[in-house]
Design a protein around this motif. Structure first.
Motif, PDB file in Angstrom:
ATOM      1  N   ARG A  71       6.764 -15.671 -33.049  1.00  0.00           N
ATOM      2  CA  ARG A  71       6.410 -14.562 -32.164  1.00  0.00           C
ATOM      3  C   ARG A  71       6.142 -15.022 -30.731  1.00  0.00           C
ATOM      4  O   ARG A  71       5.211 -14.565 -30.078  1.00  0.00           O
ATOM      5  CB  ARG A  71       5.212 -13.803 -32.724  1.00  0.00           C
ATOM      6  N   GLY A 305      -0.155  -6.542 -31.374  1.00  0.00           N
ATOM      7  CA  GLY A 305      -0.432  -5.158 -31.052  1.00  0.00           C
ATOM      8  C   GLY A 305      -1.911  -4.845 -31.231  1.00  0.00           C
ATOM      9  O   GLY A 305      -2.674  -5.659 -31.759  1.00  0.00           O
ATOM     10  N   GLY A 360       7.129 -11.432 -39.816  1.00  0.00           N
ATOM     11  CA  GLY A 360       7.734 -10.123 -39.561  1.00  0.00           C
ATOM     12  C   GLY A 360       8.754  -9.684 -40.573  1.00  0.00           C
ATOM     13  O   GLY A 360       9.556  -8.788 -40.288  1.00  0.00           O
ATOM     14  N   ASP A 363       6.811  -5.276 -44.418  1.00  0.00           N
ATOM     15  CA  ASP A 363       5.825  -4.296 -44.000  1.00  0.00           C
ATOM     16  C   ASP A 363       4.585  -4.463 -44.882  1.00  0.00           C
ATOM     17  O   ASP A 363       4.696  -4.929 -46.030  1.00  0.00           O
ATOM     18  CB  ASP A 363       6.412  -2.890 -44.186  1.00  0.00           C
ATOM     19  N   GLU A 382      -3.419  -1.011 -39.473  1.00  0.00           N
ATOM     20  CA  GLU A 382      -3.861  -2.035 -38.525  1.00  0.00           C
ATOM     21  C   GLU A 382      -2.957  -3.263 -38.573  1.00  0.00           C
ATOM     22  O   GLU A 382      -2.599  -3.824 -37.530  1.00  0.00           O
ATOM     23  CB  GLU A 382      -5.314  -2.429 -38.822  1.00  0.00           C
ATOM     24  N   ARG A 384       0.118  -3.355 -39.423  1.00  0.00           N
ATOM     25  CA  ARG A 384       1.418  -2.991 -38.844  1.00  0.00           C
ATOM     26  C   ARG A 384       1.356  -3.031 -37.318  1.00  0.00           C
ATOM     27  O   ARG A 384       2.348  -3.391 -36.664  1.00  0.00           O
ATOM     28  CB  ARG A 384       1.801  -1.586 -39.341  1.00  0.00           C
ATOM     29  N   ARG A 385       0.214  -2.679 -36.754  1.00  0.00           N
ATOM     30  CA  ARG A 385       0.064  -2.756 -35.303  1.00  0.00           C
ATOM     31  C   ARG A 385       0.013  -4.209 -34.836  1.00  0.00           C
ATOM     32  O   ARG A 385       0.607  -4.571 -33.816  1.00  0.00           O
ATOM     33  CB  ARG A 385      -1.215  -2.037 -34.888  1.00  0.00           C
ATOM     34  N   PHE A 387       1.132  -6.949 -36.460  1.00  0.00           N
ATOM     35  CA  PHE A 387       2.357  -7.685 -36.781  1.00  0.00           C
ATOM     36  C   PHE A 387       3.531  -6.715 -36.939  1.00  0.00           C
ATOM     37  O   PHE A 387       3.963  -6.427 -38.067  1.00  0.00           O
ATOM     38  CB  PHE A 387       2.194  -8.470 -38.085  1.00  0.00           C
ATOM     39  N   PRO A 388       4.075  -6.180 -35.858  1.00  0.00           N
ATOM     40  CA  PRO A 388       5.251  -5.302 -35.999  1.00  0.00           C
ATOM     41  C   PRO A 388       6.425  -6.072 -36.598  1.00  0.00           C
ATOM     42  O   PRO A 388       6.547  -7.288 -36.430  1.00  0.00           O
ATOM     43  CB  PRO A 388       5.547  -4.865 -34.560  1.00  0.00           C
ATOM     44  N   ARG A 389       7.272  -5.356 -37.313  1.00  0.00           N
ATOM     45  CA  ARG A 389       8.444  -5.994 -37.934  1.00  0.00           C
ATOM     46  C   ARG A 389       9.298  -6.666 -36.872  1.00  0.00           C
ATOM     47  O   ARG A 389       9.547  -6.122 -35.796  1.00  0.00           O
ATOM     48  CB  ARG A 389       9.285  -4.960 -38.695  1.00  0.00           C
ATOM     49  N   GLU A 390       9.754  -7.854 -37.174  1.00  0.00           N
ATOM     50  CA  GLU A 390      10.608  -8.615 -36.261  1.00  0.00           C
ATOM     51  C   GLU A 390      11.464  -9.544 -37.103  1.00  0.00           C
ATOM     52  O   GLU A 390      10.957 -10.188 -38.027  1.00  0.00           O
ATOM     53  CB  GLU A 390       9.766  -9.398 -35.261  1.00  0.00           C
TER      54      GLU A 390
END
Length: 398
Positions: A71, A305, A360, A363, A382, A384-385, A387-390
């Motif tokens: 990241r 995030g 990432g 989900d 929380e 998901r905010r 660690f957004p998918r990547e």
């Protein structure tokens, strides 16, 4: 029975022999032992451990000191390779013992990440590893690239053998290491094997003095296949320049194959491009990579995030305890202790579950469904905010 570290010429009669039996055609001719010597310089900096009894090697495992982008942060990563057992010593726990000690030592030296290509994913899942996407193999006819031949593209291409162009290739992979999530590179002593073998052509895309794309390839025969390795491009123009060069082989080869990241969409490169995209995963012999966090230090300071959640880490040798993950400032902070912000949503995660989120690839709901943690809905929001998918792109194949 003892575990010890081997180096230099000891590999010739220990780890190399076990690895050759495990991963090559056998039996090989007696000349194969002489060929092992040529591999020594490219393994010199590896950490290789063996289990031996009465002086006879029973199992071996190595770690390559690599670097990987997580990241946006470039971190020390232990690339595990050459895990092999003597056929008469298998299923006796030797590999498990070796991996525990190997990863202990690499973690103590500051390697906060680790990755590998598994012989059996479920075996390494017990060590907290989680799967990463496998690069796609894209196959098409050079005739379908014809519309690129007349395209006026910014920049130009360079063409030479990798033996002479290696510094350019290495510099560009170093750039992608800084820019691309999941990207990993070998240490210099290992990577120069590509230069020394000199078995590839190197194609580069440039705009002025700036390299914007590279790809190595070889041609197996006239009327055969142009087999390219990873197509590394900084932007669509660079990719188009590389493909335009391949289009000029329409009267030389029948097909072209090239490796691309999992988030690439070759079917949208051109109109009327008939293309086959494949990511074949099978065992043994065609595995997707796996990775995990070795230390929570890997998370500190990562871009994140605006989430805030408590996680309890369970069932792992290296990641334990209760921690508050706070990304509200845009930079991930970790606070430890069971009493930290008891009001924050909470989740229980395995090492594989936390690693899947950090890389990432899953989900939070998928983490729960896979049995990698207990993630209530409020904690999932929380996480998901934070660690957004990547989509990670490991790149290095070891």
């Amino acid at each position: 029975m003892a575990i010890r570290r081997v180096s230099s010429e000891e590999r010739l009669t220990t780890s190399f022999v076990l690895g050759a039996y495990a991963f090559e055609a056998s039996p090989r001719s007696a000349r194969r032992a002489d060929e092992f010597r040529g591999y020594l310089p490219y393994n010199e900096g590896n950490r290789t451990l063996i289990v031996e009894e009465d002086g006879a090697p029973l199992a071996a495992a190595s770690a390559i000191p690599m670097r990987q982008n997580l990241r946006g942060a470039v971190l020390p990563m232990a690339g595990v390779a050459g895990v092999a057992s003597h056929p008469l010593a298998r299923r006796q726990g030797h590999v498990r013992t070796l991996l525990h000690q190997l990863l202990d030592e690499m973690r103590d030296e500051g390697h906060t990440l680790t990755a590998l290509y598994p012989f059996r994913p479920s075996f390494y899942a017990r060590f907290g590893y989680v799967g990463l996407p496998k690069p796609r193999t894209v196959t098409f006819s050079p005739a379908d690239l014809g519309q690129l031949l007349g395209a006026d593209l910014p920049g130009e291409v360079g063409w030479e053998r990798i033996g002479t162009g290696y510094p350019v290739w290495r510099e560009f992979t170093e750039r992608l290491l800084r820019e691309r999530h999941g990207f990993a590179t070998f240490p210099d002593y290992r990577d120069v094997g590509l230069r020394d073998r000199d078995e590839r052509w190197l194609l580069t895309a440039r705009v002025g003095d700036v390299v914007t794309g590279v790809v190595t390839y070889r041609i197996d025969d006239h009327g055969g296949e142009l087999a390219a390795d990873d197509l590394l491009a900084a932007d669509p123009y660079a990719r188009a320049l590389l493909l335009q060069f391949f289009a000029r082989h329409v009267d030389q080869v029948e097909r072209i194959s090239v490796q691309v990241p999992a988030d690439e969409l070759p079917e949208l490169w051109l109109t009327d491009l008939a293309v086959h995209v494949e990511a074949r995963v099978a065992r043994p012999g065609s595995s997707a990579p796996m990775a995990r966090l070795l230390s929570l230090d890997a998370l500190t300071g990562l871009p994140a995030g605006p989430g805030r959640v408590r996680v309890e880490l369970a069932g792992d040798r290296w990641l334990t305890g209760s921690h508050l993950l706070d990304g509200t400032t845009g930079s991930l902070e970790l606070l430890s202790g069971s009493g930290v912000d008891a009001a924050a949503p909470s989740a229980t995660l395995t090492a594989a579950g936390l690693s899947a989120l950090a890389y990432g690839v899953l989900d939070p709901v998928e983490v729960h469904l896979r049995g990698l943690g207990d993630v209530p809905p409020d904690a999932a929001v929380e996480l998901r905010r934070i660690f957004p998918r990547e989509v990670p792109y490991l790149f290095a194949d070891f």
